[in-house]
Motif scaffolding. Structure first.
Motif, mmCIF file in Angstrom:
data_model
loop_
_atom_site.group_PDB
_atom_site.id
_atom_site.type_symbol
_atom_site.label_atom_id
_atom_site.label_comp_id
_atom_site.label_asym_id
_atom_site.label_seq_id
_atom_site.Cartn_x
_atom_site.Cartn_y
_atom_site.Cartn_z
ATOM 1 N N ARG A 1 0.829 -1.209 0.000
ATOM 2 C CA ARG A 1 0.000 0.000 0.000
ATOM 3 C C ARG A 1 0.865 1.261 0.000
ATOM 4 O O ARG A 1 0.539 2.253 -0.650
ATOM 5 C CB ARG A 1 -0.932 -0.002 1.209
ATOM 6 N N MET A 2 1.967 1.200 0.731
ATOM 7 C CA MET A 2 2.847 2.367 0.812
ATOM 8 C C MET A 2 3.477 2.699 -0.537
ATOM 9 O O MET A 2 3.919 3.819 -0.760
ATOM 10 C CB MET A 2 3.947 2.149 1.856
ATOM 11 N N ASN A 3 3.502 1.727 -1.445
ATOM 12 C CA ASN A 3 4.047 1.970 -2.786
ATOM 13 C C ASN A 3 2.990 2.441 -3.781
ATOM 14 O O ASN A 3 3.321 2.766 -4.911
ATOM 15 C CB ASN A 3 4.731 0.703 -3.320
ATOM 16 N N ALA A 4 1.739 2.469 -3.353
ATOM 17 C CA ALA A 4 0.662 2.848 -4.256
ATOM 18 C C ALA A 4 0.866 4.227 -4.903
ATOM 19 O O ALA A 4 0.567 4.377 -6.094
ATOM 20 C CB ALA A 4 -0.689 2.783 -3.542
ATOM 21 N N PRO A 5 1.403 5.221 -4.203
ATOM 22 C CA PRO A 5 1.607 6.508 -4.878
ATOM 23 C C PRO A 5 2.609 6.438 -6.039
ATOM 24 O O PRO A 5 2.609 7.296 -6.910
ATOM 25 C CB PRO A 5 2.158 7.416 -3.764
ATOM 26 N N HIS A 6 3.429 5.395 -6.053
ATOM 27 C CA HIS A 6 4.477 5.268 -7.071
ATOM 28 C C HIS A 6 4.165 4.184 -8.096
ATOM 29 O O HIS A 6 4.941 3.981 -9.025
ATOM 30 C CB HIS A 6 5.813 4.957 -6.399
ATOM 31 N N ASN A 7 3.056 3.462 -7.924
ATOM 32 C CA ASN A 7 2.724 2.360 -8.815
ATOM 33 C C ASN A 7 1.226 2.434 -9.116
ATOM 34 O O ASN A 7 0.396 2.107 -8.264
ATOM 35 C CB ASN A 7 3.090 1.028 -8.143
ATOM 36 N N GLN A 8 0.906 2.844 -10.322
ATOM 37 C CA GLN A 8 -0.493 3.079 -10.695
ATOM 38 C C GLN A 8 -1.344 1.810 -10.601
ATOM 39 O O GLN A 8 -2.497 1.864 -10.177
ATOM 40 C CB GLN A 8 -0.582 3.682 -12.100
ATOM 41 N N ALA A 9 -0.796 0.662 -10.966
ATOM 42 C CA ALA A 9 -1.569 -0.582 -10.909
ATOM 43 C C ALA A 9 -1.922 -0.931 -9.461
ATOM 44 O O ALA A 9 -3.049 -1.347 -9.172
ATOM 45 C CB ALA A 9 -0.793 -1.729 -11.561
ATOM 46 N N VAL A 10 -0.987 -0.757 -8.554
ATOM 47 C CA VAL A 10 -1.241 -1.024 -7.139
ATOM 48 C C VAL A 10 -2.243 -0.020 -6.602
ATOM 49 O O VAL A 10 -3.186 -0.378 -5.884
ATOM 50 C CB VAL A 10 0.080 -0.998 -6.330
ATOM 51 N N ARG A 11 -2.055 1.227 -6.978
ATOM 52 C CA ARG A 11 -2.988 2.274 -6.539
ATOM 53 C C ARG A 11 -4.416 1.956 -6.984
ATOM 54 O O ARG A 11 -5.368 2.068 -6.205
ATOM 55 C CB ARG A 11 -2.537 3.627 -7.086
ATOM 56 N N GLN A 12 -4.568 1.539 -8.247
ATOM 57 C CA GLN A 12 -5.890 1.212 -8.762
ATOM 58 C C GLN A 12 -6.511 0.047 -8.001
ATOM 59 O O GLN A 12 -7.719 0.050 -7.741
ATOM 60 C CB GLN A 12 -5.818 0.899 -10.253
ATOM 61 N N GLN A 13 -5.710 -0.930 -7.625
ATOM 62 C CA GLN A 13 -6.243 -2.056 -6.853
ATOM 63 C C GLN A 13 -6.712 -1.593 -5.475
ATOM 64 O O GLN A 13 -7.765 -2.019 -5.005
ATOM 65 C CB GLN A 13 -5.200 -3.178 -6.704
ATOM 66 N N TYR A 14 -5.925 -0.733 -4.825
ATOM 67 C CA TYR A 14 -6.352 -0.246 -3.512
ATOM 68 C C TYR A 14 -7.587 0.644 -3.615
ATOM 69 O O TYR A 14 -8.447 0.617 -2.741
ATOM 70 C CB TYR A 14 -5.210 0.457 -2.767
ATOM 71 N N VAL A 15 -7.697 1.406 -4.683
ATOM 72 C CA VAL A 15 -8.916 2.190 -4.909
ATOM 73 C C VAL A 15 -10.103 1.237 -5.040
ATOM 74 O O VAL A 15 -11.162 1.453 -4.433
ATOM 75 C CB VAL A 15 -8.778 3.097 -6.150
ATOM 76 N N ALA A 16 -9.930 0.158 -5.801
ATOM 77 C CA ALA A 16 -11.013 -0.826 -5.978
ATOM 78 C C ALA A 16 -11.378 -1.488 -4.649
ATOM 79 O O ALA A 16 -12.555 -1.670 -4.336
ATOM 80 C CB ALA A 16 -10.612 -1.877 -7.009
ATOM 81 N N VAL A 17 -10.366 -1.829 -3.848
ATOM 82 C CA VAL A 17 -10.602 -2.440 -2.539
ATOM 83 C C VAL A 17 -11.423 -1.491 -1.669
ATOM 84 O O VAL A 17 -12.433 -1.880 -1.077
ATOM 85 C CB VAL A 17 -9.267 -2.791 -1.845
ATOM 86 N N GLU A 18 -10.998 -0.247 -1.601
ATOM 87 C CA GLU A 18 -11.690 0.717 -0.753
ATOM 88 C C GLU A 18 -13.096 1.012 -1.261
ATOM 89 O O GLU A 18 -14.028 1.162 -0.462
ATOM 90 C CB GLU A 18 -10.862 1.988 -0.619
ATOM 91 N N GLU A 19 -13.264 1.094 -2.574
ATOM 92 C CA GLU A 19 -14.607 1.326 -3.116
ATOM 93 C C GLU A 19 -15.540 0.169 -2.760
ATOM 94 O O GLU A 19 -16.702 0.386 -2.405
ATOM 95 C CB GLU A 19 -14.549 1.516 -4.632
ATOM 96 N N GLU A 20 -15.032 -1.056 -2.842
ATOM 97 C CA GLU A 20 -15.870 -2.217 -2.523
ATOM 98 C C GLU A 20 -16.201 -2.255 -1.039
ATOM 99 O O GLU A 20 -17.340 -2.527 -0.649
ATOM 100 C CB GLU A 20 -15.182 -3.510 -2.955
ATOM 101 N N LEU A 21 -15.224 -1.979 -0.185
ATOM 102 C CA LEU A 21 -15.494 -1.936 1.249
ATOM 103 C C LEU A 21 -16.490 -0.835 1.590
ATOM 104 O O LEU A 21 -17.407 -1.041 2.394
ATOM 105 C CB LEU A 21 -14.208 -1.756 2.042
ATOM 106 N N LYS A 22 -16.343 0.315 0.972
ATOM 107 C CA LYS A 22 -17.278 1.414 1.232
ATOM 108 C C LYS A 22 -18.685 1.037 0.763
ATOM 109 O O LYS A 22 -19.671 1.296 1.457
ATOM 110 C CB LYS A 22 -16.824 2.701 0.555
ATOM 111 N N ARG A 23 -18.779 0.371 -0.386
ATOM 112 C CA ARG A 23 -20.077 -0.071 -0.879
ATOM 113 C C ARG A 23 -20.712 -1.057 0.104
ATOM 114 O O ARG A 23 -21.898 -0.960 0.411
ATOM 115 C CB ARG A 23 -19.938 -0.726 -2.256
#
Length: 185
Positions: A96-118
């Protein structure tokens, strides 16, 4: 993905190599490189795999929304943990700490958070409908709960030992949920 899961648990994020993953896999390292350009791309897909596994194990709507919410909290934040799940959670936190530097990882964490929020919004909405929760701005409360859960996971991994109880933090989260409840638990 199972080989990656095993390798992450055994080696953590920082020390993980494609060779470690290949060693857990019954195929060659070259096959991994055929499908992935490197470790980070593979780990980004692994995040999706972990999310799918997590979601498949969540309770169904056969219980009350409040109990579903409590089970989600308990799954994300067990009071104590053993070494193996702790190491996996730590590796995912490091990723997660690398998400600002890796777009693919960032997109996965965005998807994770969107699903949890849903999921949180759904539980809160159904809880309001059956009278378990007071009327509220569901999006705001789901965002707040998500932030509490992610922050608590981060605190567990950065300031608590794996076998140390995080019960005081869970008590604080449950206190917040009590304030949202129409009927106290």
């Amino acid at each position: 993905m199972e080989a990656t899961h095993s390798a992450v648990k055994n080696h953590g994020y920082n020390d993980l190599t494609m060779q470690h993953i290949a060693d857990e896999f019954d195929r060659s390292k070259s096959l991994l490189y055929y499908h992935y350009t490197g470790r980070e791309q593979l780990l980004a897909d692994f995040l999706g795999y972990i999310l799918d596994s997590f979601l498949a194990d969540l309770p169904t709507e056969e219980t009350t929304p409040r109990k579903e919410l409590q089970e989600l909290i308990d799954r994300l934040l067990p009071a104590k943990t053993t070494e193996e799940p702790y190491r996996l959670a730590l590796a995912m936190f490091e990723l997660r700490m690398n998400a600002p530097h890796n777009q693919a990882v960032r997109q996965q964490y965005v998807a994770v958070e969107e699903e949890l929020k849903r999921l949180l919004e759904d539980m809160l909405q159904r809880g309001i409908e059956v009278g378990e929760f007071v009327d509220m701005d569901i999006a705001v409360e789901a965002e707040g709960l998500l932030s509490l859960l992610i922050g608590t996971r981060a605190r567990r991994l950065t300031v608590y030992d794996p076998d140390e109880s995080i019960e005081p933090m869970k008590t604080a989260i449950n206190s917040h949920i009590d304030r949202l409840s129409a009927i106290s638990s």
